[in-house]
Write an enzyme that holds these catalytic residues in place. Structure first.
Site, PDB file in Angstrom:
ATOM      1  NE  ARG A  92      -4.008  -0.035   1.963  1.00 46.04           N
ATOM      2  CZ  ARG A  92      -5.040   0.211   1.427  1.00 46.04           C
ATOM      3  NH1 ARG A  92      -5.436   1.707   1.350  1.00 46.04           N
ATOM      4  NH2 ARG A  92      -6.069  -0.612   1.239  1.00 46.04           N
ATOM      5  CE1 TYR A 121      -1.653  -8.398  -1.800  1.00 49.48           C
ATOM      6  CE2 TYR A 121      -3.516  -9.684  -1.174  1.00 49.48           C
ATOM      7  CZ  TYR A 121      -2.960  -8.484  -1.526  1.00 49.48           C
ATOM      8  OH  TYR A 121      -3.251  -7.134  -0.745  1.00 49.48           O
TER       9      TYR A 121
END
Length: 376
Positions: A108, A213
């Protein structure tokens, strides 16, 4: 010569920075006001769908994000205990050809930094917490907690699910606490001691799930996020710490890959999952809401940030060539163009069934915010 429109943007998150970058493309004078004194790199992953990547391509960020992000083969959905495949949503080159852009898995902080790079630093003013909005003859007057004031032709409030601008405009309204919490973290893949995980997998349990992931192109960093019931926990903070031992206990009996990742994870954050019902309206005069401030959603489709990024592109198209007198109509057009889609994504995400079984994904990933027809 028409005077360039001046727009104040509240919030320097994904939606705010994307809006600033998109509006600068059409010659708008933009200032972004952020309440935090500095940006912090949160330990979180983010899925950048093909629909969001089309917007980011238009902002000149595609190459940077490809270099920093992981390019997954698929988003694989499996049974929590047996590992049986429920639905394997293929991404990679096949999806890129079909939908016109890649599907990437990123940190992010890397996506936020990329968006920040598209906005000159002198356009962003930190330590500016909004406390007042007033329409005047000279424009919209903004007042901040630090005593500063500003006037702009228009205001775009991208200040998140706890939007101060929304409260000023329409009054305070309660959040929907879903009764569920999430744990999340990123950590070095080296802690797995050579154990290989799948590119991107969601394990569906009976009342909980976990998504795992990679977030780096060299598979050097792993991310996971969970969802499970805990009705009494109501801390909605991205910085609150969780107990990794409680997390491991909550996912005992899950597939070996899950237990291996959780055993290696050093620490976690924990927060309550919330959303809001769709607002009746997004704008008031020359002020509009955008992103999570008007359509916050659960994370189950990985589309919250994508919707805000799409908003930014459509908003810039609605404001192109508009003077101050035309802003209110442009904001109504923006809402009319976006609300049907964001409301559908909100509703679909809330059910937490996305990709659990064979799913039509075209309506989400094929969307192009730069070319989709605008409302009349």
């Amino acid at each position: 010569m028409t005077k360039s429109l001046s727009v104040a943007i509240i919030g320097a998150g994904m939606g705010g920075l994307a809006s600033a970058a998109a509006l600068r493309r059409i010659g708008t004078k933009v200032t972004v006001y952020e309440q935090a004194a500095q940006f912090s790199r949160l330990g979180a992953g983010i899925q950048i769908g093909c629909n969001a990547m089309k917007v980011l391509r238009g902002l000149g960020l595609e190459q940077r994000l490809r270099q920093q992000s992981f390019y997954p083969r698929s988003w694989n959905n499996r049974d929590w205990r047996t590992g049986e495949v429920k639905f394997d949503m293929i991404f990679g080159e096949a999806a890129e050809q079909k939908f016109g852009a890649p599907y990437l898995l990123a940190h992010r902080g890397d996506l936020h930094a990329a968006l920040a790079s598209a906005v000159p630093p002198d356009c962003v003013k930190q330590d500016h917490k909004l406390v007042g909005l007033d329409e005047t003859g000279a424009g919209v007057r903004l007042t901040f907690a630090n005593g500063a004031t500003a006037v702009a032709d228009a205001v775009v409030a991208a200040d998140g699910v706890h939007s101060i601008a929304k409260d000023i405009m329409f009054g305070a309204s309660s959040l929907n606490y879903t009764g569920r919490i999430a744990y999340r973290t990123t950590f070095p893949a080296a802690l797995l001691n050579g154990y290989k995980i799948d590119d991107c997998t969601k394990w569906w349990g009976e009342d909980r799930h976990i998504v795992i992931y990679y977030v780096k192109p060299d598979r050097s960093e792993v991310y996971f996020v969970t969802s499970q019931p805990e009705p009494d926990f109501k801390i909605e903070s991205w910085s609150a710490k969780g107990d990794v031992r409680e997390l491991r206990t909550a996912f005992e009996g899950f597939d070996r890959q899950v237990e291996t990742v959780l055993a290696a994870c050093p620490d976690v954050h924990k927060w309550a999952l919330v959303d809001r019902d769709s607002l009746d309206r997004w704008s008031l005069g020359n002020v509009t809401l955008l992103g999570d401030s008007c359509h916050p959603m659960t994370p189950y489709m990985a589309q919250g940030a994508a919707m805000a990024i799409e908003d930014a592109a459509v908003l810039s198209r609605c404001l192109a060539g508009v003077d101050r007198d035309g802003v209110a109509n442009a904001f109504r057009r923006f809402e009319a163009s976006r609300k049907p889609r964001t409301s559908l994504v909100q509703q679909t995400s809330r059910t937490n069934t996305w990709l659990k079984d064979k799913t039509d994904t075209d309506w989400v990933y094929a969307y192009d915010a730069w070319t989709t027809p605008l409302a009349a």
